[in-house]
Design an enzyme around this catalytic site. Structure first.
Site, PDB file in Angstrom:
ATOM      1  N   CYS A 114       5.835  26.828  72.664  1.00 61.93           N
ATOM      2  CA  CYS A 114       6.741  25.663  72.632  1.00 61.93           C
ATOM      3  C   CYS A 114       6.857  24.964  73.985  1.00 61.93           C
ATOM      4  CB  CYS A 114       8.113  26.098  72.144  1.00 61.93           C
ATOM      5  SG  CYS A 114       8.014  27.068  70.651  1.00 61.93           S
ATOM      6  N   HIS A 242      13.310  21.138  73.935  1.00 60.51           N
ATOM      7  CA  HIS A 242      12.571  21.685  72.796  1.00 60.51           C
ATOM      8  C   HIS A 242      13.515  21.837  71.606  1.00 60.51           C
ATOM      9  CE1 HIS A 242      10.263  24.060  70.151  1.00 60.51           C
ATOM     10  NE2 HIS A 242      10.801  25.222  70.467  1.00 60.51           N
ATOM     11  N   ASN A 272      11.514  23.028  63.877  1.00 64.53           N
ATOM     12  CA  ASN A 272      10.879  23.450  65.130  1.00 64.53           C
ATOM     13  C   ASN A 272       9.363  23.281  64.983  1.00 64.53           C
ATOM     14  OD1 ASN A 272       9.706  24.876  67.226  1.00 64.53           O
ATOM     15  ND2 ASN A 272      11.081  26.636  67.081  1.00 64.53           N
TER      16      ASN A 272
HETATM   17  O1  UT7 Z   1      10.676  27.837  69.416  1.00 62.10           O
HETATM   18  C1  UT7 Z   1      10.697  29.013  70.182  1.00 62.10           C
HETATM   19  C2  UT7 Z   1      12.065  29.346  70.628  1.00 62.10           C
HETATM   20  N1  UT7 Z   1      12.865  29.758  69.510  1.00 62.10           N
HETATM   21  C3  UT7 Z   1      14.190  29.797  69.609  1.00 62.10           C
HETATM   22  O2  UT7 Z   1      14.747  29.416  70.599  1.00 62.10           O
HETATM   23  C4  UT7 Z   1      14.975  30.383  68.452  1.00 62.10           C
HETATM   24  C5  UT7 Z   1      16.215  31.077  68.980  1.00 62.10           C
HETATM   25  N2  UT7 Z   1      16.947  31.788  67.929  1.00 62.10           N
HETATM   26  C6  UT7 Z   1      17.639  31.147  66.959  1.00 62.10           C
HETATM   27  O3  UT7 Z   1      17.626  29.943  66.868  1.00 62.10           O
HETATM   28  C7  UT7 Z   1      18.510  31.966  66.045  1.00 62.10           C
HETATM   29  O4  UT7 Z   1      18.551  33.307  66.505  1.00 62.10           O
HETATM   30  C8  UT7 Z   1      18.023  31.974  64.555  1.00 62.10           C
HETATM   31  C9  UT7 Z   1      18.254  30.592  63.931  1.00 62.10           C
HETATM   32  C10 UT7 Z   1      16.562  32.345  64.470  1.00 62.10           C
HETATM   33  C11 UT7 Z   1      18.842  32.982  63.758  1.00 62.10           C
HETATM   34  O5  UT7 Z   1      20.245  32.678  63.861  1.00 62.10           O
HETATM   35  P1  UT7 Z   1      21.309  33.797  64.284  1.00 62.10           P
HETATM   36  O6  UT7 Z   1      22.610  33.138  64.300  1.00 62.10           O
HETATM   37  O7  UT7 Z   1      20.821  34.428  65.561  1.00 62.10           O
HETATM   38  O8  UT7 Z   1      21.223  34.795  63.068  1.00 62.10           O
HETATM   39  P2  UT7 Z   1      20.952  36.373  63.095  1.00 62.10           P
HETATM   40  O9  UT7 Z   1      19.493  36.628  63.259  1.00 62.10           O
HETATM   41  O10 UT7 Z   1      21.908  37.031  64.041  1.00 62.10           O
HETATM   42  O11 UT7 Z   1      21.369  36.772  61.623  1.00 62.10           O
HETATM   43  C12 UT7 Z   1      22.752  36.701  61.193  1.00 62.10           C
HETATM   44  C13 UT7 Z   1      22.812  37.034  59.720  1.00 62.10           C
HETATM   45  C14 UT7 Z   1      22.070  38.318  59.359  1.00 62.10           C
HETATM   46  O12 UT7 Z   1      22.777  38.943  58.327  1.00 62.10           O
HETATM   47  P3  UT7 Z   1      23.764  40.187  58.629  1.00 62.10           P
HETATM   48  O13 UT7 Z   1      22.905  41.245  59.256  1.00 62.10           O
HETATM   49  O14 UT7 Z   1      24.805  39.655  59.581  1.00 62.10           O
HETATM   50  O15 UT7 Z   1      24.290  40.549  57.289  1.00 62.10           O
HETATM   51  C15 UT7 Z   1      20.757  37.828  58.816  1.00 62.10           C
HETATM   52  O16 UT7 Z   1      20.161  38.727  57.901  1.00 62.10           O
HETATM   53  O17 UT7 Z   1      22.185  35.998  58.963  1.00 62.10           O
HETATM   54  C16 UT7 Z   1      21.175  36.557  58.113  1.00 62.10           C
HETATM   55  N3  UT7 Z   1      20.111  35.586  57.955  1.00 62.10           N
HETATM   56  C17 UT7 Z   1      20.123  34.649  57.003  1.00 62.10           C
HETATM   57  N4  UT7 Z   1      20.995  34.362  56.019  1.00 62.10           N
HETATM   58  C18 UT7 Z   1      20.706  33.332  55.225  1.00 62.10           C
HETATM   59  C19 UT7 Z   1      19.010  35.434  58.722  1.00 62.10           C
HETATM   60  N5  UT7 Z   1      18.277  34.410  58.264  1.00 62.10           N
HETATM   61  C20 UT7 Z   1      18.958  33.905  57.200  1.00 62.10           C
HETATM   62  C21 UT7 Z   1      18.712  32.836  56.333  1.00 62.10           C
HETATM   63  N6  UT7 Z   1      19.613  32.582  55.358  1.00 62.10           N
HETATM   64  N7  UT7 Z   1      17.609  32.041  56.438  1.00 62.10           N
END
Ligand code: UT7
Length: 316
Positions: A114, A242, A272
């Site tokens: 990225c 980004h 993204n």
């Molecule tokens: O381009 C390269 C650079 N990339 C980035 O900078 C990405 C940086 N990271 C992010 O943007 C975020 O971490 C994500 C958008 C990828 C994920 O968001 P988050 O707020 O960090 O979610 P999480 O991974 O902590 O997951 C929270 C909850 C989990 O459930 P539990 O364990 O709390 O029950 C996940 O299983 O959300 C769940 N979850 C979803 N639920 C519904 C994860 N993906 C989904 C989904 N729909 N698509």
């Protein structure tokens, strides 16, 4: 070193639009989660009748037309991508053939995920300082839907496809883009294994770890670029980060008191798109007629590698 400035931008996104509701048919997710956690509403995916090459050519032709520069004036061509149609020949060599760029110039792909467009701009500035030709073509292009793991709901909702780029000009006396580039090698938190490797061709990411990295590195890059150029936040016309997550962009905007009209976002529409994300925002601003002569944009990229980069681009 003489600096580069952007002379014209071009872009192309595939026509097939995928909504959050479409993704809810494939994995256990919903529009509300995706919208609030990422800011993404739709993304564009390359369909069966298109290739990355097709959209890269369209974006490059658009940039050449808008800049008024002809193919024979180009002194180097770089395509920032981690998803070329063919690893060899490179996407840039295929562009050279299609556009009729000169034969005696370097054309190559650059892999910095990225941050690719930032690495490519800096590389182009160095190359044009050593070239008798004063214009360069810098494209960011990705076909991420091809390397998406469609059973991983935490990543498959993020990515889109697209291509965008700039024709840049290098002139004596122009200030350098003052690029601040770096990497922190890590083979765990964000990866796309290559041919023959376990899980080849599928992106995986520890989202929380990358989020933490992003919120540290974005302010670092802003501070570095402001200190190297001597500009204040008020003297920058546009901030283009980004487009990985709207929350990362909003946190930076809040920290630096950047007004919404200067902090550009198109993540809701395109998701993204990795190396294409920063030039896609710039190309949209360009199309809207907002990038006037002498306009300044502070760019920040971050992502796989882990890599980061910031730079200050001005417009001819
Ligand atoms: O381009 C390269 C650079 N990339 C980035 O900078 C990405 C940086 N990271 C992010 O943007 C975020 O971490 C994500 C958008 C990828 C994920 O968001 P988050 O707020 O960090 O979610 P999480 O991974 O902590 O997951 C929270 C909850 C989990 O459930 P539990 O364990 O709390 O029950 C996940 O299983 O959300 C769940 N979850 C979803 N639920 C519904 C994860 N993906 C989904 C989904 N729909 N698509």
């Amino acid at each position: 070193m003489n600096g580069i400035r952007i002379k014209g931008m071009g872009m192309c996104v595939p026509s097939h639009i995928v909504t959050n509701d479409d993704l809810a048919q494939i994995v256990d997710t919903n529009d509300e989660w995706i919208t609030t956690r990422t800011g993404i509403k739709t993304r564009h995916h390359i369909g069966a009748d298109e290739t990355l090459h097709d959209i890269t050519v369209k974006a490059a032709k658009d940039a050449l037309k808008n800049s008024g520069v002809t193919a024979d004036q180009i002194g180097a061509c770089i395509v920032a991508t981690m998803t070329p149609d063919t690893i060899m020949p490179s996407a840039a060599c295929r562009l050279q053939e299609e556009l009729g760029l000169p034969n005696d110039i370097p054309c190559f792909d650059l892999s910095a995920a990225c941050t690719g467009f930032l690495f490519a701009l800096h590389t182009m500035e160095c190359l044009l300082n050593a070239s008798p030709r004063k214009y360069g073509l810098v494209i960011g292009a990705e076909h991420l839907s091809r390397v998406t793991n469609w059973s991983d709901r935490s990543t498959c909702i993020l990515f889109g496809d697209g291509a965008a780029g700039a024709v840049v000009e290098c002139r004596e006396g122009w200030r350098s883009i003052c690029a601040d580039l770096g990497c922190y090698g890590d083979n765990q938190v964000l990866k796309l294994p290559g041919i023959g490797m376990k899980e080849a061709g599928q992106i995986s990411m520890d989202g929380q770890q990358v989020f933490k990295f992003a919120v540290q590195v974005v302010p670092h890059c802003i501070d570095q670029v402001l200190s190297r150029t001597g500009y204040t936040v008020d003297e920058i016309d546009f901030f283009v980060f980004h487009q990985a997550n709207a929350r990362i962009i909003d946190l930076a905007a809040k920290k630096y008191n950047i007004p919404p009209e200067k902090c550009c976002k198109n993540i809701a529409e395109y998701g993204n798109t990795s190396a294409a994300s920063i030039p896609l925002v710039l190309a949209q601003l360009y199309e809207e007629g907002k990038l006037k002569s002498k306009c300044r944009a502070l760019l920040v990229g971050f992502g796989g590698g882990l890599t980061w980069g910031g730079a200050l681009v001005e417009f001819v």
